[in-house]
Design a protein around this motif. Structure first.
Motif, mmCIF file in Angstrom:
data_model
loop_
_atom_site.group_PDB
_atom_site.id
_atom_site.type_symbol
_atom_site.label_atom_id
_atom_site.label_comp_id
_atom_site.label_asym_id
_atom_site.label_seq_id
_atom_site.Cartn_x
_atom_site.Cartn_y
_atom_site.Cartn_z
ATOM 1 N N GLU A 128 0.694 -1.206 0.189
ATOM 2 C CA GLU A 128 -0.146 0.095 0.141
ATOM 3 C C GLU A 128 0.779 1.236 -0.031
ATOM 4 O OE1 GLU A 128 -4.098 1.332 2.004
ATOM 5 O OE2 GLU A 128 -2.875 0.105 3.244
ATOM 6 N N PRO A 129 1.863 1.446 1.006
ATOM 7 C CA PRO A 129 2.647 2.675 0.674
ATOM 8 C C PRO A 129 3.158 3.213 -0.550
ATOM 9 C CG PRO A 129 3.234 1.393 2.682
ATOM 10 C CD PRO A 129 2.427 0.542 1.860
ATOM 11 N N GLU A 130 3.702 2.070 -1.386
ATOM 12 C CA GLU A 130 4.378 2.076 -2.566
ATOM 13 C C GLU A 130 3.330 2.502 -3.606
ATOM 14 O OE1 GLU A 130 7.054 0.087 -6.113
ATOM 15 O OE2 GLU A 130 6.879 -0.836 -4.208
ATOM 16 N N ILE A 131 2.146 1.812 -3.449
ATOM 17 C CA ILE A 131 1.023 2.099 -4.407
ATOM 18 C C ILE A 131 0.745 3.796 -4.295
ATOM 19 C CG2 ILE A 131 -1.340 1.696 -4.824
ATOM 20 C CD1 ILE A 131 -1.026 -1.261 -3.998
ATOM 21 N N ASP A 132 0.289 3.866 -3.026
ATOM 22 C CA ASP A 132 0.092 5.345 -2.495
ATOM 23 C C ASP A 132 1.028 6.253 -3.409
ATOM 24 O OD1 ASP A 132 -1.928 4.528 -1.404
ATOM 25 O OD2 ASP A 132 -1.404 4.642 0.690
ATOM 26 N N ARG A 133 2.425 6.016 -3.082
ATOM 27 C CA ARG A 133 3.447 6.956 -3.411
ATOM 28 C C ARG A 133 3.305 7.008 -5.184
ATOM 29 N NH1 ARG A 133 7.019 4.624 -0.718
ATOM 30 N NH2 ARG A 133 7.810 3.361 -2.350
ATOM 31 N N ARG A 134 3.277 5.837 -5.645
ATOM 32 C CA ARG A 134 3.286 5.785 -7.073
ATOM 33 C C ARG A 134 2.015 6.479 -7.690
ATOM 34 N NH1 ARG A 134 6.039 0.240 -9.177
ATOM 35 N NH2 ARG A 134 5.780 1.464 -11.181
ATOM 36 N N SER A 135 0.966 6.407 -7.001
ATOM 37 C CA SER A 135 -0.400 7.043 -7.348
ATOM 38 C C SER A 135 -0.099 8.378 -7.453
ATOM 39 C CB SER A 135 -1.609 6.537 -6.713
ATOM 40 O OG SER A 135 -1.670 5.075 -6.873
ATOM 41 N N ALA A 136 0.384 9.100 -6.185
ATOM 42 C CA ALA A 136 0.588 10.397 -6.098
ATOM 43 C C ALA A 136 1.420 10.999 -7.021
ATOM 44 C CB ALA A 136 1.134 10.926 -4.737
ATOM 45 N N LYS A 137 2.553 10.273 -7.357
ATOM 46 C CA LYS A 137 3.588 10.678 -8.253
ATOM 47 C C LYS A 137 3.060 10.617 -9.725
ATOM 48 C CE LYS A 137 8.213 9.923 -9.765
ATOM 49 N NZ LYS A 137 9.362 9.121 -9.728
ATOM 50 N N SER A 138 2.218 9.741 -9.915
ATOM 51 C CA SER A 138 1.613 9.634 -11.486
ATOM 52 C C SER A 138 0.138 9.444 -11.433
ATOM 53 C CB SER A 138 2.500 8.786 -12.303
ATOM 54 O OG SER A 138 1.667 8.488 -13.255
ATOM 55 N N PRO A 139 -0.734 10.349 -11.568
ATOM 56 C CA PRO A 139 -2.015 10.015 -11.414
ATOM 57 C C PRO A 139 -2.720 8.737 -12.285
ATOM 58 C CG PRO A 139 -1.920 12.310 -12.549
ATOM 59 C CD PRO A 139 -0.630 11.465 -12.218
ATOM 60 N N TYR A 140 -1.931 8.503 -13.376
ATOM 61 C CA TYR A 140 -2.361 7.557 -14.219
ATOM 62 C C TYR A 140 -2.050 6.010 -13.425
ATOM 63 C CZ TYR A 140 -2.346 11.035 -17.880
ATOM 64 O OH TYR A 140 -2.631 12.026 -18.483
ATOM 65 N N PHE A 141 -1.167 6.163 -12.874
ATOM 66 C CA PHE A 141 -0.795 4.737 -11.996
ATOM 67 C C PHE A 141 -1.872 4.251 -11.122
ATOM 68 C CE2 PHE A 141 0.912 2.251 -8.522
ATOM 69 C CZ PHE A 141 1.531 1.222 -9.395
ATOM 70 N N GLY A 142 -2.470 5.100 -10.156
ATOM 71 C CA GLY A 142 -3.628 4.827 -9.416
ATOM 72 C C GLY A 142 -4.732 4.479 -10.079
ATOM 73 N N SER A 143 -4.990 4.681 -11.367
ATOM 74 C CA SER A 143 -6.242 4.393 -12.344
ATOM 75 C C SER A 143 -6.066 3.146 -13.108
ATOM 76 C CB SER A 143 -6.666 5.528 -13.045
ATOM 77 O OG SER A 143 -5.901 6.197 -13.952
ATOM 78 N N TYR A 144 -4.833 2.597 -13.039
ATOM 79 C CA TYR A 144 -4.719 1.586 -13.899
ATOM 80 C C TYR A 144 -5.590 0.222 -13.404
ATOM 81 C CZ TYR A 144 -0.117 3.445 -15.911
ATOM 82 O OH TYR A 144 0.886 4.191 -16.467
ATOM 83 N N ILE A 145 -6.026 -0.363 -14.254
ATOM 84 C CA ILE A 145 -7.028 -1.466 -13.887
ATOM 85 C C ILE A 145 -6.254 -2.676 -13.526
ATOM 86 C CG2 ILE A 145 -8.733 -2.909 -14.703
ATOM 87 C CD1 ILE A 145 -9.446 0.071 -14.357
ATOM 88 N N CYS A 146 -6.494 -3.385 -12.430
ATOM 89 C CA CYS A 146 -5.934 -4.501 -12.123
ATOM 90 C C CYS A 146 -6.471 -5.859 -12.908
ATOM 91 C CB CYS A 146 -6.317 -4.876 -10.456
ATOM 92 S SG CYS A 146 -5.729 -6.332 -10.076
ATOM 93 N N GLU A 147 -5.536 -6.673 -13.547
ATOM 94 C CA GLU A 147 -6.106 -7.636 -14.470
ATOM 95 C C GLU A 147 -6.596 -8.898 -13.585
ATOM 96 O OE1 GLU A 147 -2.915 -6.385 -14.515
ATOM 97 O OE2 GLU A 147 -2.211 -5.976 -16.518
ATOM 98 N N VAL A 148 -6.468 -8.704 -12.458
ATOM 99 C CA VAL A 148 -7.023 -9.944 -11.536
ATOM 100 C C VAL A 148 -8.300 -9.769 -11.121
ATOM 101 C CG1 VAL A 148 -6.631 -11.351 -9.526
ATOM 102 C CG2 VAL A 148 -4.595 -10.765 -10.975
#
Length: 78
Positions: A20-40
């Motif tokens: 979660e901390p890395e997901i949050d950090r990467r989402s804050a750095k790039s708004p596109y990262f947080g909106s990528y769709i999980c394939e699972v």
């Protein structure tokens, strides 16, 4: 290198878990990262606490331009 589709090679995949901390950090750095769709599970990355991913480097065979790739193989929501 493995040829993934016409004209593109993929380097060796490295499997790791993104927490979660890395997901949050990467989402804050790039708004596109947080909106990528999980394939699972089909949810946005930003809704997850952990993602197990395979990371690899893709290379255009003709131009030799490379870019990173990420494929979700497991998640906490599935």
């Amino acid at each position: 290198m493995t040829t993934t589709c016409e004209g593109v090679e993929a380097g060796p995949a490295k499997t790791r878990t993104i927490e979660e901390p890395e997901i949050d950090r990467r989402s804050a750095k790039s708004p596109y990262f947080g909106s990528y769709i999980c394939e699972v599970c089909g949810d946005d990355f930003a809704l997850h606490r952990s993602l197990t991913v395979q990371e690899m480097e893709y290379t255009d065979i003709e131009t030799r331009v490379s870019w990173p790739g990420l494929i979700v193989i497991a998640c906490d929501r599935s």
